[in-house]
Design a protein around this motif. Structure first.
Motif, mmCIF file in Angstrom:
data_model
loop_
_atom_site.group_PDB
_atom_site.id
_atom_site.type_symbol
_atom_site.label_atom_id
_atom_site.label_comp_id
_atom_site.label_asym_id
_atom_site.label_seq_id
_atom_site.Cartn_x
_atom_site.Cartn_y
_atom_site.Cartn_z
ATOM 1 N N SER A 179 9.817 1.961 4.627
ATOM 2 C CA SER A 179 8.786 1.431 4.875
ATOM 3 C C SER A 179 7.934 1.457 6.609
ATOM 4 N N HIS A 180 7.322 0.789 6.575
ATOM 5 C CA HIS A 180 6.862 0.211 7.708
ATOM 6 C C HIS A 180 6.862 -0.402 8.262
ATOM 7 N N ASP A 215 1.144 -1.024 0.296
ATOM 8 C CA ASP A 215 0.112 0.187 -0.060
ATOM 9 C C ASP A 215 0.712 0.980 0.058
ATOM 10 N N SER A 246 0.641 3.777 1.209
ATOM 11 C CA SER A 246 0.996 4.797 2.571
ATOM 12 C C SER A 246 2.271 3.566 3.574
ATOM 13 N N ASN A 247 2.371 2.611 2.813
ATOM 14 C CA ASN A 247 2.963 2.081 3.718
ATOM 15 C C ASN A 247 4.884 1.982 3.509
#
Ligand code: FAD
Length: 296
Positions: A171-172, A162, A164-165
């Motif tokens: 990265s998240h 995604d 947003s990640n």
């Protein structure tokens, strides 16, 4: 740390390994406890046990983006999974300890295009996922179709990317997350021209980066609208040296270890580069490398 809980005793581990052997830069103290799980089950047992015991832990890949400043007492996990690729048409799944450069070369040999940009980015695929590694305007998330990880609660998660990640060298999958594997989706192309691009990228790096000296790649992120290397160069810092640590005269955003640099020297060099660029341009350089430990 007290004695090891029974559940994780069978998992291979080594004690007191020098970070000079575990990182490309070669500075830092000792890795007090290095666990090398051979499969997902062992990796998950480690995470679950560490959570239960209240121990924090770290994940190590190829050590190509790390500056270690001291001994690390927390347990470190370095995956030792079987290095096998799964190929399904245009989709390739690699375990997170697979060599990133090796992967880009193997897909090129199979006539799959999309990873040419990665042909000179060392380390593991897990490190590349954590960092959203990239070059020449391309980055991993652009070809990523799925990935699998252990979250800090010890659950195994299958995810699709995604936007947003993932961001610029981010990265998240932050602290406590363990990447297990990823799948990239590539485009069939002409093997010879894909390999030619891989070779050309490698050549570009060979002629612009100090690859004969130990280093950790680019030390600082490019600030919005600027090149960190250019700022450091224009501040007159190429060749600036603290002990055996030096701002490369080939590429100013590479700080190199001439062989005997200490963590203290490396730290001092980073701080001095930041402060000189700050006072000259009013721009704060943020590390692109991860810094582990502290200078006392
Ligand atoms: C000569 C040279 C050139 C480079 N060029 C580039 C470049 O062009 N572009 C670029 O983006 N980078 C570049 N790098 C930096 C580095 O190679 C990448 O960031 C690489 O992806 C780091 O992977 P690693 O396995 O070595 O990670 P490590 O250095 O071992 O770890 C870095 C971070 O990733 C985390 N990590 C590692 N494995 C996992 C895992 N399985 N799960 C969760 N977290 C994990 C670690 O905890 C740590 O926080 C370069 C480095 C060198 C030495």
């Amino acid at each position: 740390m007290t004695s090891l809980p029974d559940l994780i005793k069978p998992i291979p581990y080594r004690e007191n390994i020098s970070f000079s052997k575990l990182t490309t830069l070669g500075v830092g103290g000792q890795c007090k406890l290095l666990f090398e799980p051979v499969d997902e089950g062992q990796a998950r047992s480690l995470v679950k046990t560490f959570i239960r015991e209240g121990w924090s832990y770290r994940i190590l890949g190829g050590g190509s983006n790390l500056v270690v400043l001291s001994d690390i007492d927390e347990p470190v996990i370095r995956l030792n999974f079987k290095k096998e690729l799964k190929v399904r048409g245009r989709e390739i799944t690699a375990p997170a300890n697979y060599g990133h450069i090796r992967l880009s070369q193997e897909v090129a040999l199979q006539g799959l295009s999309g990873m040419e940009y990665a042909s000179g980015i060392p380390g593991t695929t897990g490190g590349a996922l954590h960092m959203n590694a990239g070059a020449y305007g391309r980055e991993l998330v652009q070809i990523l179709s799925r990935y699998r990880y252990i979250n800090p609660e010890g659950d195994v998660i299958d995810a699709v990317p995604d936007s947003s990640n993932f961001g610029y060298r981010w990265s998240h999958l932050g602290s406590g997350y363990v990447a297990l594997n990823f799948t990239v989706c590539l485009t069939p192309g002409d093997t010879k021209s894909i390999q030619a691009e891989v070779e050309s990228n490698l050549h570009k790096r060979g002629s612009s980066q100090p690859l004969s000296k130990r280093n950790a790649g680019c030390i600082f992120k490019n600030p919005e609208g600027h090149s960190a290397g250019r700022l450091i160069d224009q501040a007159g810092l190429k060749g600036y040296r603290v002990g055996d640590a030096e701002v490369s005269s080939e590429h100013a955003n590479f700080l190199i270890n001439h062989g005997k640099a200490t963590a203290q020297e490396f730290y001092d060099l980073m701080i001095q580069v930041q402060s000189k660029v700050q006072s000259r341009y009013g721009i704060t350089l943020e590390p692109e490398v991860e810094v582990w430990g502290n200078i006392n």
